[in-house]
Design a protein around this motif. Structure first.
Motif, PDB file in Angstrom:
ATOM      1  N   PRO A 170       0.823  -1.217   0.000  1.00 10.57           N
ATOM      2  CA  PRO A 170       0.000   0.000   0.000  1.00 10.57           C
ATOM      3  C   PRO A 170       0.853   1.260   0.000  1.00 10.57           C
ATOM      4  CG  PRO A 170      -0.028  -1.039   2.169  1.00 10.57           C
ATOM      5  CD  PRO A 170       0.689  -1.990   1.261  1.00 10.57           C
ATOM      6  N   ASP A 171       0.274   2.317  -0.539  1.00 10.32           N
ATOM      7  CA  ASP A 171       0.943   3.625  -0.574  1.00 10.32           C
ATOM      8  C   ASP A 171       1.549   3.994   0.774  1.00 10.32           C
ATOM      9  OD1 ASP A 171       0.607   4.478  -3.202  1.00 10.32           O
ATOM     10  OD2 ASP A 171      -1.358   5.339  -2.816  1.00 10.32           O
ATOM     11  N   GLY A 223      -3.435   2.852  -5.521  1.00 15.71           N
ATOM     12  CA  GLY A 223      -3.040   2.836  -4.120  1.00 15.71           C
ATOM     13  C   GLY A 223      -2.105   1.707  -3.733  1.00 15.71           C
ATOM     14  N   TYR A 224      -1.673   0.902  -4.720  1.00 13.66           N
ATOM     15  CA  TYR A 224      -0.795  -0.219  -4.399  1.00 13.66           C
ATOM     16  C   TYR A 224       0.367  -0.286  -5.387  1.00 13.66           C
ATOM     17  CZ  TYR A 224      -4.215  -1.892  -1.063  1.00 13.66           C
ATOM     18  OH  TYR A 224      -5.055  -1.994   0.016  1.00 13.66           O
ATOM     19  N   TRP A 225       1.466  -0.905  -4.903  1.00 16.87           N
ATOM     20  CA  TRP A 225       2.707  -0.947  -5.678  1.00 16.87           C
ATOM     21  C   TRP A 225       3.324  -2.336  -5.643  1.00 16.87           C
ATOM     22  CZ3 TRP A 225       4.171   3.545  -8.136  1.00 16.87           C
ATOM     23  CH2 TRP A 225       3.497   4.700  -7.735  1.00 16.87           C
ATOM     24  N   GLU A 226       3.983  -2.673  -6.741  1.00 21.06           N
ATOM     25  CA  GLU A 226       4.869  -3.830  -6.763  1.00 21.06           C
ATOM     26  C   GLU A 226       6.250  -3.365  -6.299  1.00 21.06           C
ATOM     27  OE1 GLU A 226       4.964  -5.286 -10.736  1.00 21.06           O
ATOM     28  OE2 GLU A 226       2.920  -6.075 -10.681  1.00 21.06           O
ATOM     29  N   VAL A 227       6.824  -4.061  -5.337  1.00 14.67           N
ATOM     30  CA  VAL A 227       8.123  -3.678  -4.795  1.00 14.67           C
ATOM     31  C   VAL A 227       9.035  -4.898  -4.783  1.00 14.67           C
ATOM     32  CG1 VAL A 227       9.376  -2.798  -2.779  1.00 14.67           C
ATOM     33  CG2 VAL A 227       7.120  -1.862  -3.353  1.00 14.67           C
ATOM     34  N   GLN A 228      10.207  -4.754  -5.353  1.00 17.79           N
ATOM     35  CA  GLN A 228      11.249  -5.780  -5.279  1.00 17.79           C
ATOM     36  C   GLN A 228      12.511  -5.090  -4.816  1.00 17.79           C
ATOM     37  OE1 GLN A 228      14.202  -6.131  -7.166  1.00 17.79           O
ATOM     38  NE2 GLN A 228      14.788  -8.165  -6.491  1.00 17.79           N
TER      39      GLN A 228
END
Length: 254
Positions: A170-171, A223-228
């Motif tokens: 989430p943001d 409101g959401y992100w892919e994070v690596q």
């Protein structure tokens, strides 16, 4: 700056006060704060690769004179990457020099394992094109020197045994995740989808992009992100493991 100078003149330091030197300051607000961005053309790529992949363990393999038609930054990348015996590019396939052939005014030098490819314009070799070999092409926002730096850093985040990933961050959690990292002001790619950014910290690389819907038409999830996040050792990821509300996928080695 001449193309042949690019990979030799890049600079980047890994502590915040040093990294702030020579960066471009953007007056736009991101995540509620004004951020200093790292100028990609200030990244010392050979030093970066040594930091991530260890000391080079092979002699340089010079390119034959028959490849002098290739753009200087690309020739320099081949010679630089030849100093490591393990491949530095694995998510995508970088063509060998003998595989690059001009066709219809462009020459493909890299592709992914799907249908995406990258080419340079033969008559304007600093221009990078993104597209499909048998489809449409679009001019990249990044010049070839910047693209090669972007690609090397992006690949390094995945070519490490230490990483975390989550497809629905989430943001509200991004500021804490990225608190010690700085965004690199890359022009951006269309692949894997527009809106992805790279952040650097001490021994950390974060790839952040819009979260994707799990069904067609595969739009962004607001409101959401892919994070690596990749790291040079396991301990640098400890702060992420304390975020128990985020369902991190974990590397086997960490």
């Amino acid at each position: 700056m001449r193309q042949g100078q690019v990979l030799r003149t890049l600079r980047f330091c890994f502590s915040y006060p040093q990294a702030a030197r020579g960066v471009v300051i953007f007056g736009t607000r991101t995540l509620g704060t004004i951020l200093l961005m790292i100028d990609p053309m200030q990244i010392d790529l050979p030093a970066f690769l040594r930091n991530w992949h260890g000391p080079s363990d092979a002699p340089v393999t010079p390119l034959a004179s028959s490849y002098s038609w290739l753009p200087a930054p690309l020739r320099e990348w081949y010679e630089l990457s030849s100093r490591w015996s393990t491949p530095l590019i694995t998510l995508k396939e970088m063509f060998t020099p003998d595989q690059i052939q001009p066709e219809r005014g462009r020459a493909i030098f890299m592709q992914d394992y799907g249908d995406q490819a990258w080419a340079f314009e033969v008559n304007e070799p600093s221009v990078v094109l993104e597209g499909q070999p048998d489809g449409s092409w679009k001019r990249s926002a990044e010049s070839l020197p910047e693209f090669l730096v972007h690609n090397a850093i992006h690949e390094s985040a995945y070519n490490t045994p230490f990483w975390r990933a989550c497809n629905d961050v989430p943001d509200s959690r991004l500021p804490e995740i990225l608190a010690t990292l700085q965004e690199v002001s890359f022009g951006g790619w269309l692949w894997p989808r527009p809106g992805h950014k790279i952040f650097l910290g001490e021994g950390l690389i974060a790839n952040v992009g819009p979260a994707m819907e799990d069904r067609a038409p595969w739009g962004n999830v607001p409101g959401y992100w892919e994070v690596q996040i990749g790291a040079i050792d396991a301990i640098r990821l400890d702060y992420l493991d304390g975020m128990h509300d985020i369902r991190w996928m974990r590397s086997i080695s960490a």
